[in-house]
Scaffold this motif. Structure first.
Motif, PDB file in Angstrom:
ATOM      1  N   ALA A  94       0.812  -1.222   0.000  1.00  0.00           N
ATOM      2  CA  ALA A  94       0.000   0.000   0.000  1.00  0.00           C
ATOM      3  C   ALA A  94       0.843   1.269   0.000  1.00  0.00           C
ATOM      4  O   ALA A  94       0.435   2.293  -0.571  1.00  0.00           O
ATOM      5  CB  ALA A  94      -0.923   0.009   1.206  1.00  0.00           C
ATOM      6  N   ARG A  95       2.033   1.230   0.615  1.00  0.00           N
ATOM      7  CA  ARG A  95       2.772   2.468   0.853  1.00  0.00           C
ATOM      8  C   ARG A  95       4.124   2.581   0.134  1.00  0.00           C
ATOM      9  O   ARG A  95       4.610   3.695  -0.074  1.00  0.00           O
ATOM     10  CB  ARG A  95       3.021   2.625   2.359  1.00  0.00           C
ATOM     11  N   ILE A  96       4.729   1.477  -0.208  1.00  0.00           N
ATOM     12  CA  ILE A  96       6.108   1.504  -0.695  1.00  0.00           C
ATOM     13  C   ILE A  96       6.171   1.115  -2.166  1.00  0.00           C
ATOM     14  O   ILE A  96       5.547   0.137  -2.578  1.00  0.00           O
ATOM     15  CB  ILE A  96       7.012   0.566   0.125  1.00  0.00           C
ATOM     16  N   GLU A  97       6.940   1.886  -2.924  1.00  0.00           N
ATOM     17  CA  GLU A  97       7.241   1.540  -4.306  1.00  0.00           C
ATOM     18  C   GLU A  97       8.657   0.970  -4.363  1.00  0.00           C
ATOM     19  O   GLU A  97       9.605   1.599  -3.885  1.00  0.00           O
ATOM     20  CB  GLU A  97       7.134   2.769  -5.208  1.00  0.00           C
ATOM     21  N   PHE A  98       8.797  -0.202  -4.916  1.00  0.00           N
ATOM     22  CA  PHE A  98      10.108  -0.840  -4.982  1.00  0.00           C
ATOM     23  C   PHE A  98      10.170  -1.737  -6.215  1.00  0.00           C
ATOM     24  O   PHE A  98       9.132  -2.187  -6.723  1.00  0.00           O
ATOM     25  CB  PHE A  98      10.377  -1.664  -3.716  1.00  0.00           C
TER      26      PHE A  98
ATOM     27  N   ALA B  95      -5.285 -18.890   2.930  1.00  0.00           N
ATOM     28  CA  ALA B  95      -6.090 -17.741   3.359  1.00  0.00           C
ATOM     29  C   ALA B  95      -5.309 -16.434   3.375  1.00  0.00           C
ATOM     30  O   ALA B  95      -5.914 -15.359   3.449  1.00  0.00           O
ATOM     31  CB  ALA B  95      -6.664 -18.009   4.749  1.00  0.00           C
ATOM     32  N   PHE B  96      -3.984 -16.503   3.311  1.00  0.00           N
ATOM     33  CA  PHE B  96      -3.141 -15.312   3.447  1.00  0.00           C
ATOM     34  C   PHE B  96      -3.468 -14.214   2.432  1.00  0.00           C
ATOM     35  O   PHE B  96      -3.535 -13.034   2.805  1.00  0.00           O
ATOM     36  CB  PHE B  96      -1.671 -15.720   3.340  1.00  0.00           C
ATOM     37  N   PRO B  97      -3.666 -14.527   1.151  1.00  0.00           N
ATOM     38  CA  PRO B  97      -3.972 -13.459   0.191  1.00  0.00           C
ATOM     39  C   PRO B  97      -5.231 -12.671   0.540  1.00  0.00           C
ATOM     40  O   PRO B  97      -5.280 -11.450   0.335  1.00  0.00           O
ATOM     41  CB  PRO B  97      -4.146 -14.209  -1.132  1.00  0.00           C
ATOM     42  N   LEU B  98      -6.248 -13.345   1.059  1.00  0.00           N
ATOM     43  CA  LEU B  98      -7.485 -12.657   1.428  1.00  0.00           C
ATOM     44  C   LEU B  98      -7.245 -11.698   2.588  1.00  0.00           C
ATOM     45  O   LEU B  98      -7.789 -10.592   2.617  1.00  0.00           O
ATOM     46  CB  LEU B  98      -8.557 -13.675   1.799  1.00  0.00           C
ATOM     47  N   MET B  99      -6.435 -12.119   3.540  1.00  0.00           N
ATOM     48  CA  MET B  99      -6.110 -11.248   4.668  1.00  0.00           C
ATOM     49  C   MET B  99      -5.345 -10.016   4.193  1.00  0.00           C
ATOM     50  O   MET B  99      -5.678  -8.876   4.561  1.00  0.00           O
ATOM     51  CB  MET B  99      -5.272 -12.025   5.697  1.00  0.00           C
ATOM     52  N   VAL B 100      -4.322 -10.230   3.380  1.00  0.00           N
ATOM     53  CA  VAL B 100      -3.498  -9.117   2.894  1.00  0.00           C
ATOM     54  C   VAL B 100      -4.335  -8.148   2.074  1.00  0.00           C
ATOM     55  O   VAL B 100      -4.191  -6.922   2.195  1.00  0.00           O
ATOM     56  CB  VAL B 100      -2.317  -9.650   2.060  1.00  0.00           C
ATOM     57  N   ARG B 101      -5.209  -8.673   1.262  1.00  0.00           N
ATOM     58  CA  ARG B 101      -6.046  -7.818   0.398  1.00  0.00           C
ATOM     59  C   ARG B 101      -6.916  -6.874   1.233  1.00  0.00           C
ATOM     60  O   ARG B 101      -7.001  -5.676   0.948  1.00  0.00           O
ATOM     61  CB  ARG B 101      -6.918  -8.699  -0.484  1.00  0.00           C
ATOM     62  N   ALA B 102      -7.557  -7.401   2.277  1.00  0.00           N
ATOM     63  CA  ALA B 102      -8.421  -6.573   3.119  1.00  0.00           C
ATOM     64  C   ALA B 102      -7.619  -5.521   3.880  1.00  0.00           C
ATOM     65  O   ALA B 102      -8.030  -4.352   3.976  1.00  0.00           O
ATOM     66  CB  ALA B 102      -9.199  -7.461   4.085  1.00  0.00           C
ATOM     67  N   ILE B 103      -6.478  -5.915   4.430  1.00  0.00           N
ATOM     68  CA  ILE B 103      -5.666  -4.971   5.203  1.00  0.00           C
ATOM     69  C   ILE B 103      -5.040  -3.917   4.293  1.00  0.00           C
ATOM     70  O   ILE B 103      -4.958  -2.735   4.656  1.00  0.00           O
ATOM     71  CB  ILE B 103      -4.578  -5.726   5.993  1.00  0.00           C
ATOM     72  N   ARG B 104      -4.630  -4.320   3.107  1.00  0.00           N
ATOM     73  CA  ARG B 104      -4.043  -3.363   2.167  1.00  0.00           C
ATOM     74  C   ARG B 104      -5.049  -2.279   1.793  1.00  0.00           C
ATOM     75  O   ARG B 104      -4.705  -1.085   1.758  1.00  0.00           O
ATOM     76  CB  ARG B 104      -3.572  -4.103   0.913  1.00  0.00           C
TER      77      ARG B 104
ATOM     78  N   PRO C   6      -4.589   1.928  14.386  1.00  0.00           N
ATOM     79  CA  PRO C   6      -5.993   2.105  14.789  1.00  0.00           C
ATOM     80  C   PRO C   6      -6.913   2.462  13.625  1.00  0.00           C
ATOM     81  O   PRO C   6      -8.059   1.996  13.574  1.00  0.00           O
ATOM     82  CB  PRO C   6      -5.920   3.252  15.808  1.00  0.00           C
ATOM     83  N   LEU C   7      -6.419   3.273  12.681  1.00  0.00           N
ATOM     84  CA  LEU C   7      -7.257   3.650  11.552  1.00  0.00           C
ATOM     85  C   LEU C   7      -7.468   2.498  10.573  1.00  0.00           C
ATOM     86  O   LEU C   7      -8.463   2.481   9.836  1.00  0.00           O
ATOM     87  CB  LEU C   7      -6.639   4.849  10.816  1.00  0.00           C
ATOM     88  N   THR C   8      -6.539   1.569  10.548  1.00  0.00           N
ATOM     89  CA  THR C   8      -6.684   0.406   9.658  1.00  0.00           C
ATOM     90  C   THR C   8      -7.333  -0.776  10.358  1.00  0.00           C
ATOM     91  O   THR C   8      -7.488  -1.839   9.752  1.00  0.00           O
ATOM     92  CB  THR C   8      -5.311  -0.032   9.111  1.00  0.00           C
ATOM     93  N   SER C   9      -7.733  -0.611  11.616  1.00  0.00           N
ATOM     94  CA  SER C   9      -8.295  -1.732  12.370  1.00  0.00           C
ATOM     95  C   SER C   9      -9.518  -2.368  11.710  1.00  0.00           C
ATOM     96  O   SER C   9      -9.691  -3.590  11.790  1.00  0.00           O
ATOM     97  CB  SER C   9      -8.630  -1.304  13.798  1.00  0.00           C
ATOM     98  N   PRO C  10     -10.397  -1.591  11.029  1.00  0.00           N
ATOM     99  CA  PRO C  10     -11.517  -2.266  10.351  1.00  0.00           C
ATOM    100  C   PRO C  10     -11.050  -3.281   9.311  1.00  0.00           C
ATOM    101  O   PRO C  10     -11.591  -4.390   9.227  1.00  0.00           O
ATOM    102  CB  PRO C  10     -12.274  -1.102   9.690  1.00  0.00           C
ATOM    103  N   GLY C  11     -10.039  -2.907   8.541  1.00  0.00           N
ATOM    104  CA  GLY C  11      -9.519  -3.841   7.545  1.00  0.00           C
ATOM    105  C   GLY C  11      -8.807  -5.019   8.167  1.00  0.00           C
ATOM    106  O   GLY C  11      -8.887  -6.147   7.656  1.00  0.00           O
ATOM    107  N   ILE C  12      -8.112  -4.775   9.269  1.00  0.00           N
ATOM    108  CA  ILE C  12      -7.413  -5.862   9.951  1.00  0.00           C
ATOM    109  C   ILE C  12      -8.414  -6.872  10.510  1.00  0.00           C
ATOM    110  O   ILE C  12      -8.253  -8.082  10.358  1.00  0.00           O
ATOM    111  CB  ILE C  12      -6.513  -5.300  11.069  1.00  0.00           C
ATOM    112  N   VAL C  13      -9.454  -6.358  11.145  1.00  0.00           N
ATOM    113  CA  VAL C  13     -10.490  -7.245  11.690  1.00  0.00           C
ATOM    114  C   VAL C  13     -11.171  -8.028  10.573  1.00  0.00           C
ATOM    115  O   VAL C  13     -11.363  -9.250  10.668  1.00  0.00           O
ATOM    116  CB  VAL C  13     -11.532  -6.432  12.478  1.00  0.00           C
ATOM    117  N   SER C  14     -11.525  -7.329   9.513  1.00  0.00           N
ATOM    118  CA  SER C  14     -12.181  -7.990   8.389  1.00  0.00           C
ATOM    119  C   SER C  14     -11.273  -9.048   7.767  1.00  0.00           C
ATOM    120  O   SER C  14     -11.713 -10.162   7.462  1.00  0.00           O
ATOM    121  CB  SER C  14     -12.580  -6.951   7.337  1.00  0.00           C
ATOM    122  N   GLY C  15     -10.000  -8.708   7.589  1.00  0.00           N
ATOM    123  CA  GLY C  15      -9.056  -9.665   7.006  1.00  0.00           C
ATOM    124  C   GLY C  15      -8.881 -10.896   7.863  1.00  0.00           C
ATOM    125  O   GLY C  15      -8.798 -12.023   7.350  1.00  0.00           O
TER     126      GLY C  15
END
Length: 249
Positions: free
Chosen positions: A55-59, A121-130, A161-170
């Motif tokens: 989400a944040r880094i270009e590499f 399940a990892f991709p689904l978690m990463v997608r929601a948190i991203r 804290p601001l990303t907690s909805p995505g973390i919980v959902s993921g």
């Protein structure tokens, strides 16, 4: 094959049970909950890191990195299980090292089932948190930095804290996906009663056994109920987290 299943003491006991849940079905349910919970908790820190990077880094190679993370979504589960078998099995590249030096074995154990579930399940978690990271207003982080907060403090006190909805959902989506994992699990850790036989594998055993349709249907209903409860819990917790973060902002 049916004869071997009928000779299974766990399975034969469940066929004779008239209770709501037999010992066999309860063992499969508890093992599924254990495997899914450990899979989610163990993969969460790495999921947050990967989501933040995407989400944040270009590499260089970011597209390849993103593709590798999401690869389990498009690969046949049997392929995932086979790759785990040749890498994490007793004679695998990594598995042999872990067993020889630490006595840790993943193949044909519940730990392997948790590993297989976590990878699928990892991709689904990463997608929601991203997606949650991408919705955070960077100006809030920049304002905190100008007030003297370190990057780590800003990340812990503002970004997370601001990303907690995505973390919980993921987490909950990954948990629900782990509960239903079958192909990679049976390929990597087999179908061992009391050790690796989760709800999907128990259903498979019932389906392969003549006269066990009722028991298979009961496990099917249990799976549907748990999945619905997980989705409802995800929605409720996400809405609660959104209200909390909105009040903070």
């Amino acid at each position: 094959m049916s004869g071997s299943l009928l000779s299974d003491p766990f399975l034969s006991g469940s066929l004779l049970s008239d209770s709501l849940l037999s010992d066999y079905e309860m063992a499969a349910l508890l093992l599924s909950l254990k495997v899914s919970t450990i899979a989610v908790i163990a993969s969460l820190p790495l999921g947050i890191v990967c989501a933040w990077l995407l989400a944040r880094i270009e590499f260089p190679g970011k597209a390849i990195f993103d593709s590798l993370i999401h690869l389990p979504l498009v690969l046949p589960p049997v392929v995932v299980g086979y790759l785990l078998l040749i890498t994490m099995g007793r004679k695998g590249v990594i598995g042999q090292f872990l067993f020889d030096w630490f006595g840790l074995s993943f193949s044909f154990s519940w730990r392997g089932a948790a590993l297989a579930s976590a990878i699928v399940a990892f991709p689904l978690m990463v997608r929601a948190i991203r997606q949650s990271f991408e919705t955070v207003d960077l100006r809030l982080e920049q304002a905190a930095r100008t007030l003297g907060s370190s990057r780590w403090r800003v990340f812990v006190t503002i970004t997370l804290p601001l990303t907690s909805p995505g973390i919980v959902s993921g987490m909950i989506i990954a948990f629900a996906r782990s509960l239903g994992e079958f192909g990679s699990t049976i390929t990597f850790v087999s179908n061992i009663p009391g050790e690796t036989r989760t709800i999907p594998l128990a259903m498979y055993s019932f389906i392969e056994t003549p006269g066990a349709e009722y028991q298979a249907m009961r496990l099917c209903i249990i799976s549907i109920v748990i999945a619905l409860m997980s989705l409802l819990a995800s929605q409720w917790l996400t809405n609660k987290a959104l209200k909390r973060t909105a009040s903070v902002c």
